[in-house]
Design a protein around this motif. Structure first.
Motif, short mmCIF file in Angstrom:
data_model
loop_
_atom_site.label_atom_id
_atom_site.label_comp_id
_atom_site.label_asym_id
_atom_site.label_seq_id
_atom_site.Cartn_x
_atom_site.Cartn_y
_atom_site.Cartn_z
N ARG A 19 29.77 -10.15 -9.46
CA ARG A 19 30.36 -10.65 -8.22
C ARG A 19 30.82 -12.10 -8.39
O ARG A 19 31.93 -12.46 -7.99
CB ARG A 19 29.34 -10.55 -7.08
CG ARG A 19 29.90 -11.06 -5.76
CD ARG A 19 28.90 -11.05 -4.64
NE ARG A 19 29.57 -11.31 -3.39
CZ ARG A 19 29.31 -10.69 -2.26
NH1 ARG A 19 28.37 -9.77 -2.20
NH2 ARG A 19 29.98 -11.00 -1.17
N ARG A 20 29.94 -12.94 -8.99
CA ARG A 20 30.32 -14.35 -9.21
C ARG A 20 31.58 -14.47 -10.06
O ARG A 20 32.43 -15.32 -9.81
CB ARG A 20 29.17 -15.11 -9.86
CG ARG A 20 28.03 -15.44 -8.91
CD ARG A 20 27.03 -16.43 -9.50
NE ARG A 20 26.50 -16.02 -10.80
CZ ARG A 20 25.44 -15.24 -10.96
NH1 ARG A 20 24.78 -14.76 -9.92
NH2 ARG A 20 25.02 -14.94 -12.18
N TYR A 22 34.18 -12.30 -10.33
CA TYR A 22 35.38 -11.96 -9.57
C TYR A 22 35.64 -12.97 -8.46
O TYR A 22 36.79 -13.30 -8.17
CB TYR A 22 35.31 -10.52 -9.06
CG TYR A 22 35.58 -9.55 -10.19
CD1 TYR A 22 36.88 -9.27 -10.59
CD2 TYR A 22 34.54 -8.99 -10.91
CE1 TYR A 22 37.13 -8.42 -11.66
CE2 TYR A 22 34.78 -8.15 -12.00
CZ TYR A 22 36.08 -7.87 -12.36
OH TYR A 22 36.33 -7.06 -13.43
N GLU A 23 34.59 -13.52 -7.87
CA GLU A 23 34.78 -14.56 -6.86
C GLU A 23 35.34 -15.83 -7.50
O GLU A 23 36.14 -16.53 -6.90
CB GLU A 23 33.49 -14.83 -6.11
CG GLU A 23 33.15 -13.69 -5.14
CD GLU A 23 31.84 -13.87 -4.40
OE1 GLU A 23 30.98 -14.68 -4.85
OE2 GLU A 23 31.66 -13.17 -3.38
N GLY A 26 38.87 -16.00 -7.51
CA GLY A 26 39.48 -16.20 -6.20
C GLY A 26 39.39 -14.99 -5.28
O GLY A 26 39.96 -14.98 -4.19
N TRP A 27 38.69 -13.95 -5.71
CA TRP A 27 38.56 -12.73 -4.90
C TRP A 27 37.48 -12.95 -3.84
O TRP A 27 36.54 -13.72 -4.04
CB TRP A 27 38.19 -11.55 -5.78
CG TRP A 27 39.28 -11.15 -6.74
CD1 TRP A 27 40.24 -11.95 -7.30
CD2 TRP A 27 39.50 -9.85 -7.27
NE1 TRP A 27 41.03 -11.23 -8.14
CE2 TRP A 27 40.60 -9.92 -8.14
CE3 TRP A 27 38.87 -8.64 -7.10
CZ2 TRP A 27 41.09 -8.83 -8.83
CZ3 TRP A 27 39.34 -7.54 -7.80
CH2 TRP A 27 40.46 -7.64 -8.65
N ASP A 28 37.60 -12.24 -2.72
CA ASP A 28 36.67 -12.36 -1.61
C ASP A 28 36.14 -11.00 -1.23
O ASP A 28 36.89 -10.02 -1.21
CB ASP A 28 37.40 -13.00 -0.42
CG ASP A 28 36.48 -13.29 0.73
OD1 ASP A 28 35.38 -13.82 0.50
OD2 ASP A 28 36.85 -12.95 1.87
N SER A 29 34.84 -10.94 -0.92
CA SER A 29 34.20 -9.68 -0.54
C SER A 29 33.39 -9.85 0.73
O SER A 29 32.65 -10.83 0.86
CB SER A 29 33.28 -9.18 -1.66
OG SER A 29 32.53 -8.07 -1.22
N PRO A 30 33.49 -8.89 1.63
CA PRO A 30 32.64 -8.93 2.82
C PRO A 30 31.24 -8.37 2.57
O PRO A 30 30.39 -8.42 3.45
CB PRO A 30 33.41 -8.03 3.81
CG PRO A 30 34.06 -7.01 2.93
CD PRO A 30 34.44 -7.77 1.68
N PHE A 40 35.87 -5.17 -3.00
CA PHE A 40 36.98 -6.10 -2.88
C PHE A 40 38.20 -5.32 -2.42
O PHE A 40 38.58 -4.33 -3.07
CB PHE A 40 37.31 -6.77 -4.22
CG PHE A 40 36.21 -7.65 -4.75
CD1 PHE A 40 36.06 -8.95 -4.29
CD2 PHE A 40 35.35 -7.19 -5.73
CE1 PHE A 40 35.06 -9.77 -4.79
CE2 PHE A 40 34.34 -8.01 -6.24
CZ PHE A 40 34.19 -9.30 -5.77
#
Length: 138
Positions: A19-20, A22-23, A26-30, A40
């Motif tokens: 997760r870290r 891909y974040e 610049g990606w965002d996940s709820p 994503f």
């Protein structure tokens, strides 16, 4: 069956590390950690990260631990963007498998490999059109 793909799930060894990564791109996940999966939204498609062993069990396959014969791709609108995205991936923790270079098919591409070994081709194909939401017209 309609000709489309709705969801791609990547099996990962460490969900929080993935997760870290891909974040950092610049990606965002709820998704919240309690979910045990990270989603994503990617235009009309969802990319999920899930435990590799859980994914293998759920998919009823034996995980041999090696590359699964799939390479993901991220297409960009200009050749210069390939090198920019590859550098962003390197800064986020990816390994560069192949630096950006001209291709035999007339485009420009390179490859990064995420921390779980999933290869991503970053490509500019001058024969395709990329819409505002990232949808490709071939």
């Amino acid at each position: 069956m309609d000709q489309r793909v709705s969801l791609i799930t990547l099996g990962v060894a460490d969900l929080e590390r993935a997760r870290r990564f891909y974040e950092a791109l610049g990606w965002d996940s709820p998704s919240v950690p309690e979910d045990g999966v990270v989603f994503f939204q990617c235009g009309g498609l969802v990319l999920a990260l899930w435990s590799r062993s859980s994914l293998a069990d759920d998919s009823t396959v034996v995980d041999g631990g090696g590359w699964g014969g799939v390479t993901l791709a991220y297409n960009v609108g200009a050749a210069e963007e390939v090198d920019t995205v590859l550098e962003e991936a390197r800064a986020a923790g990816a390994t560069i498998g192949r630096a950006g270079a001209a291709t035999v098919w007339g485009g420009y591409s390179g490859v990064f490999i995420d921390p779980d070994g999933h290869p991503w081709e970053v490509a500019h194909n001058p024969f395709w059109t990329i819409g505002p939401e990232g949808a490709i017209t071939i």
